[in-house]
Design an enzyme around this catalytic site. Structure first.
Site, short mmCIF file in Angstrom:
data_model
loop_
_atom_site.label_atom_id
_atom_site.label_comp_id
_atom_site.label_asym_id
_atom_site.label_seq_id
_atom_site.Cartn_x
_atom_site.Cartn_y
_atom_site.Cartn_z
N CYS A 1 78.28 -62.73 -1.31
CA CYS A 1 79.32 -62.63 -0.29
C CYS A 1 80.09 -63.94 -0.11
O CYS A 1 81.27 -63.91 0.22
CB CYS A 1 78.73 -62.17 1.04
SG CYS A 1 77.63 -63.35 1.83
N CYS B 1 69.21 -64.53 3.00
CA CYS B 1 70.02 -64.14 4.16
C CYS B 1 69.23 -63.20 5.07
O CYS B 1 69.26 -63.34 6.30
CB CYS B 1 71.30 -63.47 3.69
SG CYS B 1 72.45 -63.04 5.03
N ASP C 1 77.72 -48.39 6.55
CA ASP C 1 76.28 -48.23 6.74
C ASP C 1 75.83 -48.66 8.13
O ASP C 1 75.13 -47.93 8.83
CB ASP C 1 75.50 -49.02 5.68
CG ASP C 1 75.71 -48.47 4.28
OD1 ASP C 1 75.96 -47.26 4.15
OD2 ASP C 1 75.62 -49.25 3.31
#
Length: 392
Positions: free
Chosen positions: A198, A101, A12
């Site tokens: 993550c 984040c 992306d």
């Protein structure tokens, strides 16, 4: 225009940066290294910020012919995302680390550094659109509803809207993005998407929390106050959970029980029947308004004409006058029937919903939309049904 493009190492962000290059911008790529142990390898599609991701980002930048740098933001990520994640669970909340984040790292740090270095805008691979409205830029849902990321971007606030580029906002599908990566020869066209949290690449959230918070044995009680089980820490449970309760005694009616509340102050987990998970009022704080020209008023006529449910309709077909609330990144929005603003020292919102929704937990992010446009983001404090609080 001088553009700083965030390159995560995935398809992306690579395609987004390449689109900015094709548009004629002067593009510089930067990889934000967020892991304190970057030598660790990615586990399939789990995790990110690995050594492979940094290498993939560097190769994509080389193919595009743009300068490339790596910024070590592991300390900032640890302090503002991981520490917050643990503290929120310790407070009995259910946070969304991707929202934090985007707030503290992917936009605050990126934007601040971009401005200091003289860049005009930042470019990311998020699926969202910036639309120029009569009163300035607006944040809207991405065209691909399955990939829309406007929910996690709402926290950025209005000040960044004029200085951000989302080249994938009009992308019709992820398959199209992968085909563009192949056309451009970027080398990441078949790389799997990352998912889950993550910084917990093995997916074991309970194990991660235990390593940070330890164990704190306590009671599991039902809504009548009867002790029905024990737990090793209320932070291991979230509203709506059914599995892993290990209840010693079945409910009197034999029906399954769900977590309806966690109480940090008493170290208790509350369980009850499924219907207790359905709420129709949500109280929120820490509000970030993205629309200076729209403060979330309900158009009663438009709402009544639209109906109580999104149903099978496309989100792009939602009446642009209708206000909806979304509580999960890819959850179905709920039609809002009233908005009450209150609080002298701190503004808060209480939303009434046309239909009850399930599994709302304190600490979750709530995003208000007007049609496809993002109006505001806020943090859920509590959720209620007619007879009182079911989540706090």
């Amino acid at each position: 225009m001088r553009v700083l493009a965030a390159l995560s190492g995935g398809v992306d962000s690579a395609v987004a940066a390449a689109k900015a290059v094709e548009a004629g911008h002067e593009v510089v790529g930067v990889h934000m290294a967020l892991s304190s142990q970057p030598q660790e390898c990615r586990l399939g599609s789990r995790g990110c910020c690995s050594v492979e991701d940094a290498a993939d980002a560097a190769r994509a930048a080389e193919i595009m012919g743009i300068p490339f740098y790596v910024w070590d933001l592991a300390e900032e990520f640890e302090q503002t995302v991981i520490t917050d994640f643990v503290e929120q669970y310790a407070a009995g909340h259910t946070p969304n680390p991707c929202v934090r984040c985007n707030e503290f790292v992917k936009f605050r740090e990126l934007a601040q550094r971009a401005r200091a270095l003289g860049f005009d805008a930042v470019c990311t691979g998020h699926y969202a659109r910036i639309v120029e409205g009569p009163n300035g830029p607006q944040l809207h849902r991405g065209k691909d509803e399955a990939k829309d990321q406007s929910y996690v971007l709402a926290i950025m606030g209005p000040q960044e809207l004029p200085r951000v580029i989302f080249p994938l906002g009009e992308a019709p599908s992820k398959a199209w993005v992968r085909s563009e990566a192949e056309r451009m020869g970027l080398g990441v066209s078949n790389k799997p998407d990352s998912y889950d949290i993550c910084f917990i690449p093995d997916g074991d959230t309970q194990g991660f929390l235990k390593s940070h918070l330890g164990s704190k044995p306590g009671e599991i009680i039902d809504t009548d106050g009867q002790v029905v089980g024990r737990h090793e820490g209320y932070w291991n449970f979230t509203v709506g959970q059914r599995r892993g309760l290990n209840l010693g005694n079945p409910a009197a009616d034999g029906r399954p029980r769900y977590v309806v509340e966690t109480r940090a102050e008493t170290n208790q987990v509350i369980v009850g029947a499924s219907e207790l998970l359905s709420v129709d009022r949500i109280t929120c704080s820490d509000i970030v308004w993205l629309a200076n020209d729209d403060q979330g008023d309900v158009d009663e006529a438009a709402t009544s004409a639209f109906g109580a449910s999104i149903g099978e309709r496309s989100l792009g077909e939602v009446d642009e006058r209708v206000l909806t609330a979304q509580i999960r990144a890819h959850g179905t929005p709920s039609v809002v029937t009233s908005v009450q603003r209150f609080g002298e020292e701190e503004e808060k919102l209480e939303l009434s919903l046309a239909l009850p929704i399930r599994g709302v937990a304190a600490g979750q992010s709530m995003v208000l939309y007007r049609g496809t446009r993002v109006i505001a983001e806020a943090t859920i404090e509590r959720a209620n049904r007619g007879e009182g609080s079911m989540a706090s």
